[in-house]
Design a protein around this motif. Structure first.
Motif, mmCIF file in Angstrom:
data_model
loop_
_atom_site.group_PDB
_atom_site.id
_atom_site.type_symbol
_atom_site.label_atom_id
_atom_site.label_comp_id
_atom_site.label_asym_id
_atom_site.label_seq_id
_atom_site.Cartn_x
_atom_site.Cartn_y
_atom_site.Cartn_z
ATOM 1 N N ASP A 19 0.832 -1.206 0.000
ATOM 2 C CA ASP A 19 0.000 0.000 0.000
ATOM 3 C C ASP A 19 0.864 1.252 0.000
ATOM 4 O OD1 ASP A 19 -2.373 -1.382 -0.098
ATOM 5 O OD2 ASP A 19 -2.689 -1.355 2.070
ATOM 6 N N GLY A 20 1.962 1.204 -0.755
ATOM 7 C CA GLY A 20 2.837 2.354 -0.904
ATOM 8 C C GLY A 20 3.867 2.532 0.189
ATOM 9 N N ARG A 21 3.835 1.702 1.229
ATOM 10 C CA ARG A 21 4.791 1.827 2.332
ATOM 11 C C ARG A 21 5.914 0.814 2.157
ATOM 12 N NH1 ARG A 21 0.676 2.133 7.567
ATOM 13 N NH2 ARG A 21 -0.494 3.979 6.867
ATOM 14 N N GLY A 74 0.998 -6.239 -15.345
ATOM 15 C CA GLY A 74 -0.018 -5.284 -14.950
ATOM 16 C C GLY A 74 0.498 -4.364 -13.859
ATOM 17 N N THR A 75 -0.241 -3.325 -13.611
ATOM 18 C CA THR A 75 0.159 -2.330 -12.627
ATOM 19 C C THR A 75 -0.692 -2.441 -11.381
ATOM 20 O OG1 THR A 75 -1.391 -0.700 -13.468
ATOM 21 C CG2 THR A 75 0.763 -0.793 -14.541
ATOM 22 N N GLN A 76 -0.306 -1.678 -10.354
ATOM 23 C CA GLN A 76 -1.144 -1.645 -9.156
ATOM 24 C C GLN A 76 -2.515 -1.070 -9.480
ATOM 25 O OE1 GLN A 76 0.426 0.147 -5.646
ATOM 26 N NE2 GLN A 76 1.286 -1.795 -5.022
ATOM 27 N N ALA A 77 -2.576 -0.201 -10.485
ATOM 28 C CA ALA A 77 -3.874 0.349 -10.859
ATOM 29 C C ALA A 77 -4.802 -0.755 -11.369
ATOM 30 C CB ALA A 77 -3.700 1.414 -11.936
ATOM 31 N N PRO A 89 4.462 -7.288 7.696
ATOM 32 C CA PRO A 89 3.817 -6.014 7.346
ATOM 33 C C PRO A 89 3.863 -5.010 8.488
ATOM 34 C CG PRO A 89 2.186 -7.769 7.601
ATOM 35 C CD PRO A 89 3.523 -8.428 7.633
ATOM 36 N N THR A 90 4.156 -3.771 8.147
ATOM 37 C CA THR A 90 4.222 -2.725 9.168
ATOM 38 C C THR A 90 2.841 -2.272 9.602
ATOM 39 O OG1 THR A 90 4.408 -1.075 7.404
ATOM 40 C CG2 THR A 90 6.460 -1.908 8.353
ATOM 41 N N PRO A 140 -8.336 -5.339 1.631
ATOM 42 C CA PRO A 140 -7.287 -5.770 0.698
ATOM 43 C C PRO A 140 -6.067 -4.859 0.767
ATOM 44 C CG PRO A 140 -9.107 -4.716 -0.472
ATOM 45 C CD PRO A 140 -9.552 -4.872 0.943
ATOM 46 N N ARG A 141 -4.911 -5.469 0.582
ATOM 47 C CA ARG A 141 -3.647 -4.730 0.589
ATOM 48 C C ARG A 141 -2.906 -5.026 -0.712
ATOM 49 N NH1 ARG A 141 -1.281 -5.383 6.754
ATOM 50 N NH2 ARG A 141 -3.219 -4.835 7.847
ATOM 51 N N LEU A 142 -2.322 -4.007 -1.286
ATOM 52 C CA LEU A 142 -1.632 -4.140 -2.564
ATOM 53 C C LEU A 142 -0.125 -4.243 -2.343
ATOM 54 C CD1 LEU A 142 -3.553 -1.519 -4.730
ATOM 55 C CD2 LEU A 142 -4.099 -3.905 -4.253
ATOM 56 N N ILE A 143 0.506 -5.123 -3.105
ATOM 57 C CA ILE A 143 1.942 -5.367 -2.994
ATOM 58 C C ILE A 143 2.617 -4.893 -4.269
ATOM 59 C CG2 ILE A 143 3.726 -7.127 -2.694
ATOM 60 C CD1 ILE A 143 1.593 -8.865 -1.353
#
Length: 633
Positions: A82-84, A299-302, A392-393, A401-404
């Motif tokens: 998630d961007g972190r 594919g992308t995170q989008a 995960p932090t 849902p969390r994105l990697i």
């Protein structure tokens, strides 16, 4: 634990085989001393188990020609959730050269009914599951697909271990994990008396054809079967259509959302990647046709975020093919599900295949008439990969849902990996159900809850019918029938059910069991003591041994498990040749075709397991005597 009657000649043979293993096996890596519970001493052999939340990622890295990229280091990778930014905790390399295969030592010829849990040929790569979906495959395509399967088995990579599941009137295991081509050929032989791939299945409409909820249940049940088997598992989903959604939309029922999270959590926790392979062949969509032999996993995170937001398949925009034989990338813009030029249900299925592959770290193959080639490419794609893990932090496990996102310093390479997971709390100490094979196991809702087991029960996982051979602990075993088959009493049949319930695995046979003939099988285990060495601990290990009998349909007929800290160690001046001897007996009902044996070091959870075909082979008769306590004189 006391041993049971075995004759002297047979016992000496088993000791000789185990002694030969002493010379063949490398010295085990020193195990770290287990953490102790407060107030316990190291000699108590007690361990403190803690729950560590980790995300495990298998990352396939390929160059512009689709070839795996070797030689990468941990410092080459960066991970974000998630961007972190996340801190990697481990890094492993798999399958890039022959030294990474498991090559078993050569053993002497074994006496009748003596078995060692070592394969006869090298093992290479992860575990593969071939899921042949007859429900969503048109009957007109099924005969063609069978021929393609035969060709694929002829050319499968050496050492690759496959299990074959069929989804028809339920989810059936027709062949357990094996690298043996003869066994795999037998599974697709319609003349085989034991379970096999059906010649033709025409009742798909009555068994969930096109139903995403049904396929959700299938993958949940399959994930529960694979729970506890170590390492990466590649599921090759061979089908005409791919009705599966990995992300429930907000307007779905709460129960469906919960089952969707459960399914994706199983896939992530079990390191299961899905490789959809279409059996439809090339389909002409007109001017908007997708390229042939399409493969997608990028594919992308989008793209993944779009799938989550819309609860539907998202096109693989911006992805590139990582297979050298593809004619083009898979990222052709897709028409919206509401309609549009060239849109069809077939294209929607292909978009779903892309989504499933991208999110789980696999690759999709469709729009090709060479199904055999697609199966080969799906298999070879997962042979070489890197495994990373991180804690995960974000400790707010609220089920969202969390994105990697994984990146390399070298941006010209293509990466395939699991793109998302649900942030659910740890399932321990919950239970899972490993029920497969029966008509009622078409989905998790129909699974026999008597087959539920703890999520961390590695022994039961290894003891499942069709599970792969395990050799973290190597042992020799001899099986001996103590009596001729005799009709069991109702009390004996009831006792079998109680024993099986104490070791819940697989799907139990119909209950109550009617009286059938029973035969008592004595099992004599011999295992090298040095395999249990732990630095700082000098006490004998606690060893758990278990056996389970199954019929031809994979029903559990009987099971038994015992724990022991005792061992009969032959006198030796060389500690490396010290052996532990353990005896066990199991009542095997008539109709059993396989007997599964497993051994576990309870301090380290290291496992050894094998599967034996029944009935046992005839043995030479002897009059050697045994003492009253079962130990040879």
């Amino acid at each position: 634990m006391r041993t049971f009657p075995t004759i002297y000649k047979r016992s000496l043979s088993l000791v000789a085989i185990a002694a030969s293993l002493c010379l063949s096996l490398p010295a085990p890596a020193q195990q770290g001393a287990p953490q102790e519970k407060p107030g316990s001493s190291p000699d108590a052999g007690m361990t403190l188990r803690t729950t560590v939340r980790r995300v495990v990622l298998d990352v396939i890295v390929t160059d512009a020609q689709g070839r795996p990229v070797p030689g990468l280091k941990l410092s080459d990778f960066s991970i974000a959730e998630d961007g972190r930014r996340q801190q990697p905790l481990s890094f492993d390399v798999h399958g890039f050269d022959d030294t990474m295969e498991y090559t078993p030592p050569k053993l002497p010829e074994q006496p009748p009914n003596t078995f060692v849990n070592l394969p006869s040929t090298p093992e290479r790569g992860p575990l593969y599951v071939l899921l042949y979906d007859l429900v969503n495959t048109e009957p007109t395509d099924q005969i063609f697909v069978r021929k393609q399967l035969v060709k694929f088995i002829e050319e499968k990579p050496a050492g690759a271990r496959f299990a074959i599941f069929v989804f028809s009137d339920g989810l059936h295991l027709v062949q357990g994990f094996t690298s043996d081509q003869k066994q795999l050929f037998a599974a697709v032989d319609p003349s085989r008396s034991r379970p096999h791939v059906p010649m033709l299945f025409t009742m798909g409409v009555n068994n969930g054809k096109g139903d995403a909820k049904t396929m959700q249940d299938v993958f949940t049940t399959l994930g529960r079967y694979l729970e506890g088997l170590p390492g990466r598992k590649n599921v090759v989903w061979l089908s005409g259509d791919f009705p599966l959604s990995l992300f429930a939309s907000n307007d779905e029922m709460a129960s469906y959302q919960a089952k969707t999270r459960q399914m994706l959590d199983l896939l992530a926790r079990d390191q299961i990647s899905i490789y959809p392979v279409s059996s439809r062949g090339v389909v002409d969509h007109g001017e908007n046709a997708l390229p042939q032999a399409t493969s997608a996993s990028g594919g992308t995170q989008a793209d993944t975020r779009q799938s989550i937001a819309e609860g539907q398949a998202a096109a693989g925009a911006g992805s590139t093919s990582s297979n050298a034989n593809n004619s083009a990338g898979a990222g052709a813009p897709a028409a919206p599900l509401g309609g549009g030029a060239g849109y069809s249900l077939i294209m929607a299925g292909q978009m779903t295949a892309d989504e499933v592959a991208r999110v789980t770290g696999g690759r999709a193959f469709y729009s090709t008439n060479n199904v055999q080639s697609a199966l080969n490419r799906a298999t070879n794609d997962g042979l070489s990969y890197y495994t990373l893990s991180y804690a995960p932090t974000n400790l707010n496990f609220n089920g969202k849902p969390r994105l990697i996102n994984v990146q390399l310093a070298e941006r010209s390479y293509t990466l395939s990996y699991r793109r998302a997971y649900y942030g659910v709390d740890s399932p321990a100490p919950g239970v899972i159900s490993g029920a497969v094979s029966g008509p009622e196991s078409a989905g998790a809702a129909g699974a026999d809850q008597a087959g539920a087991r703890q999520v961390d029960d590695l022994l039961s996982a290894a003891l499942q019918h069709g599970a792969p051979m395990a050799h973290q602990i190597v042992f020799a075993s001899h099986l001996h029938a103590l009596n001729a088959p005799t009709m069991g009493t109702r009390a004996q049949m009831a006792a079998l059910l109680g024993q099986a319930a104490a070791l819940p695995i697989g799907r139990h046979a119909a209950r109550p069991l009617p009286p059938v003939k029973l035969q008592t099988i004595a099992i004599d285990y011999a295992v090298i003591a040095r395999q249990f060495a732990i630095s700082g601990l000098n006490t004998p290990p606690t060893i758990e041994v278990a056996a389970a009998a199954y019929d031809a349909d994979g029903n559990l007929l009987s099971a038994v498990a015992n724990k022991t800290v005792e061992g009969d160690a032959p006198t030796s001046t060389d500690p490396a040749k010290k052996l532990y001897r353990i005896g066990q007996r199991i009542e095997v009902p008539a109709g059993a075709v396989t007997l599964r044996l497993a051994m576990r070091d309870m301090r380290t959870d290291r496992i050894g397991a094998l599967e034996v075909s029944m009935p046992l082979a005839p043995e030479p008769q002897t009059t050697a005597a045994s003492s009253t306590d079962g130990r040879p004189r």
